[in-house]
Design a protein around this motif. Structure first.
Motif, PDB file in Angstrom:
ATOM      1  N   TYR A  61      -6.023   6.659  -1.548  1.00 10.86           N
ATOM      2  CA  TYR A  61      -6.876   7.695  -2.225  1.00 10.86           C
ATOM      3  C   TYR A  61      -5.589   7.018  -3.262  1.00 10.86           C
ATOM      4  N   PHE A  62      -4.512   7.332  -3.121  1.00  2.97           N
ATOM      5  CA  PHE A  62      -3.606   7.258  -4.492  1.00  2.97           C
ATOM      6  C   PHE A  62      -3.178   6.223  -4.891  1.00  2.97           C
ATOM      7  N   MET A  63      -3.443   5.260  -4.095  1.00  3.99           N
ATOM      8  CA  MET A  63      -3.157   3.898  -4.811  1.00  3.99           C
ATOM      9  C   MET A  63      -3.795   3.697  -5.917  1.00  3.99           C
ATOM     10  N   PRO A  64      -2.912   3.199  -6.719  1.00  4.32           N
ATOM     11  CA  PRO A  64      -3.205   2.372  -8.224  1.00  4.32           C
ATOM     12  C   PRO A  64      -4.816   1.398  -7.551  1.00  4.32           C
ATOM     13  N   GLY A  65      -5.707   1.674  -8.016  1.00  3.89           N
ATOM     14  CA  GLY A  65      -6.931   0.180  -8.190  1.00  3.89           C
ATOM     15  C   GLY A  65      -8.018   0.385  -7.116  1.00  3.89           C
ATOM     16  N   PHE A  66      -7.034   1.782  -6.462  1.00  2.00           N
ATOM     17  CA  PHE A  66      -8.765   2.564  -4.774  1.00  2.00           C
ATOM     18  C   PHE A  66     -10.040   2.618  -5.388  1.00  2.00           C
ATOM     19  N   HIS A  67     -10.426   2.605  -4.417  1.00  2.00           N
ATOM     20  CA  HIS A  67     -11.828   2.287  -4.238  1.00  2.00           C
ATOM     21  C   HIS A  67     -12.754   2.432  -3.347  1.00  2.00           C
ATOM     22  N   PRO A  68     -13.504   3.620  -2.573  1.00  2.00           N
ATOM     23  CA  PRO A  68     -14.225   3.054  -1.839  1.00  2.00           C
ATOM     24  C   PRO A  68     -14.576   2.925  -1.062  1.00  2.00           C
ATOM     25  N   TRP A  69     -14.932   1.701  -1.832  1.00  2.00           N
ATOM     26  CA  TRP A  69     -15.450  -0.083  -1.219  1.00  2.00           C
ATOM     27  C   TRP A  69     -14.801  -0.757  -1.486  1.00  2.00           C
ATOM     28  N   ASN A  70     -12.952  -0.357  -1.332  1.00  2.00           N
ATOM     29  CA  ASN A  70     -12.233  -1.261  -1.346  1.00  2.00           C
ATOM     30  C   ASN A  70     -12.464  -2.247   0.432  1.00  2.00           C
ATOM     31  N   HIS A  71     -12.713  -0.969   1.233  1.00  2.00           N
ATOM     32  CA  HIS A  71     -12.466  -1.039   2.187  1.00  2.00           C
ATOM     33  C   HIS A  71     -14.361  -1.603   3.177  1.00  2.00           C
ATOM     34  N   ASP A  72     -15.033  -2.599   2.994  1.00  2.00           N
ATOM     35  CA  ASP A  72     -16.764  -2.873   3.885  1.00  2.00           C
ATOM     36  C   ASP A  72     -16.340  -2.484   4.835  1.00  2.00           C
ATOM     37  N   ASP A  73     -16.911  -1.261   5.217  1.00  2.00           N
ATOM     38  CA  ASP A  73     -17.254  -1.097   6.435  1.00  2.00           C
ATOM     39  C   ASP A  73     -18.579  -0.544   7.054  1.00  2.00           C
ATOM     40  N   ARG A  74     -19.890  -1.510   5.997  1.00  2.00           N
ATOM     41  CA  ARG A  74     -21.120  -1.200   6.448  1.00  2.00           C
ATOM     42  C   ARG A  74     -21.493  -1.957   7.956  1.00  2.00           C
ATOM     43  N   PRO A  75     -21.107  -2.965   8.416  1.00  2.00           N
ATOM     44  CA  PRO A  75     -20.823  -2.860   9.625  1.00  2.00           C
ATOM     45  C   PRO A  75     -20.739  -1.779  10.667  1.00  2.00           C
ATOM     46  N   LEU A  76     -20.586  -0.933  10.435  1.00  3.65           N
ATOM     47  CA  LEU A  76     -20.581   0.741  11.412  1.00  3.65           C
ATOM     48  C   LEU A  76     -22.134   1.232  11.020  1.00  3.65           C
TER      49      LEU A  76
END
Length: 291
Positions: free
Chosen positions: A260-275
């Motif tokens: 969350y603290f990293m530059p360029g963070f966005h919740p959808w940087n990791h696409d976990d829709r398969p779950l």
């Protein structure tokens, strides 16, 4: 040779273009007998989920109002996602009210948790709405992290009484699904801010939220266990072991928290829709089209 890492701090959404936030109108816990240690007979696990659920009715109403306050001039895509987010959160509130009543019917006093949430929310009334949105964004990241963990590791909910495990899986799927809405609303609302100002405010609010979230949940668990007569160092150690070792909720979500603290963070940087697709494959009749 690896290419250099590039961090994009611009206020743009990275939500998937084909993301559909689906409103699943499901009901749980009706006509079932209340059970004190409803999660596999484990008082600590039951206390963890009871403590979380007690915060949701008021907390999710706060999330809704914080996001709605910044929807003016949103893009059609974001506006539609906000509407679906609101509908999902309203349903979550309804179902956790039922869950909380089951906990009370089992003999627990969870009113102390609700009262503290009410007192804390009262303190937000006079502050800038953008700070409420930043707090919502941080808490939504927590719910998305917890949702991801519950869907990734079914063992967390093994042995749940009745359909209460299904309640938490349903809630988790929808938290993962709308995890970018508050964040994209933040990017929209702060589009005229400098990159550093945006990062500083969101990071400070996450640190504050984390301290309160973890501290209050640990304290809530201890008070709920005390209502079972389970007190002392032994049970404090069991709480710590549950959260940090096995199953280790806080330990397992730590990498996502740091991201969350990293530059360029966005919740959808990791696409976990398969779950979510795995969840829906188990309940195909529960899927309703978003309006």
């Amino acid at each position: 040779m690896n290419a250099p890492v590039s961090f994009d701090l611009a206020p743009t959404s990275r939500s998937p273009a084909d993301l559909a936030i689906v409103v699943r109108d499901r009901r749980f816990g009706r006509d079932m007998a209340a059970k004190r240690w409803w999660l596999n007979g484990d008082p600590v696990a039951s206390a963890w989920f009871n403590a979380l659920s007690a915060t949701f009715p008021r907390g999710e109403a706060f999330f809704i109002e914080s996001v709605k306050a910044h929807r003016d001039d949103a893009s059609p895509k974001l506006a539609a996602e906000i509407r679906a987010f609101v509908k999902q959160e309203i349903n979550h509130t309804r179902e956790h009210i039922v869950f909380n009543k089951l906990a009370e019917s089992a003999g627990y006093d969870i009113g102390f948790i609700d009262r503290r949430v009410e007192e804390m929310l009262a303190l937000t009334k006079g502050r800038p709405q953008i700070l409420n949105l930043a707090a919502t964004m941080a808490l939504e990241h927590f719910t998305a992290m917890l949702g991801h963990e519950l869907l990734s590791n079914p063992s967390h909910l093994e042995g749940a009484a009745g359909d209460l495990g299904d309640l938490w899986r349903w809630h988790s799927a929808e938290e993962v699904e709308h995890k970018g809405v508050a964040y994209d609303t933040w990017l929209h609302a702060t589009r005229d801010w400098s990159r550093f100002r945006r990062w500083k405010v969101k990071s400070l609010l996450m640190l504050i939220v984390t301290k309160r979230f973890i501290g209050h949940r640990v304290g809530d668990m201890a008070q709920l266990l005390a209502q079972d007569g389970l007190t002392g160092f032994k049970w404090k150690l069991k709480i710590a072991a549950y959260l940090l070792w096995k199953p280790g909720f806080l330990r397992r979500i730590a990498p996502q928290w740091f991201a969350y603290f990293m530059p360029g963070f966005h919740p959808w940087n990791h696409d976990d829709r398969p779950l979510i697709r795995v969840y829906e494959s188990e309940f195909p009749d529960a899927v309703m089209p978003a309006e």
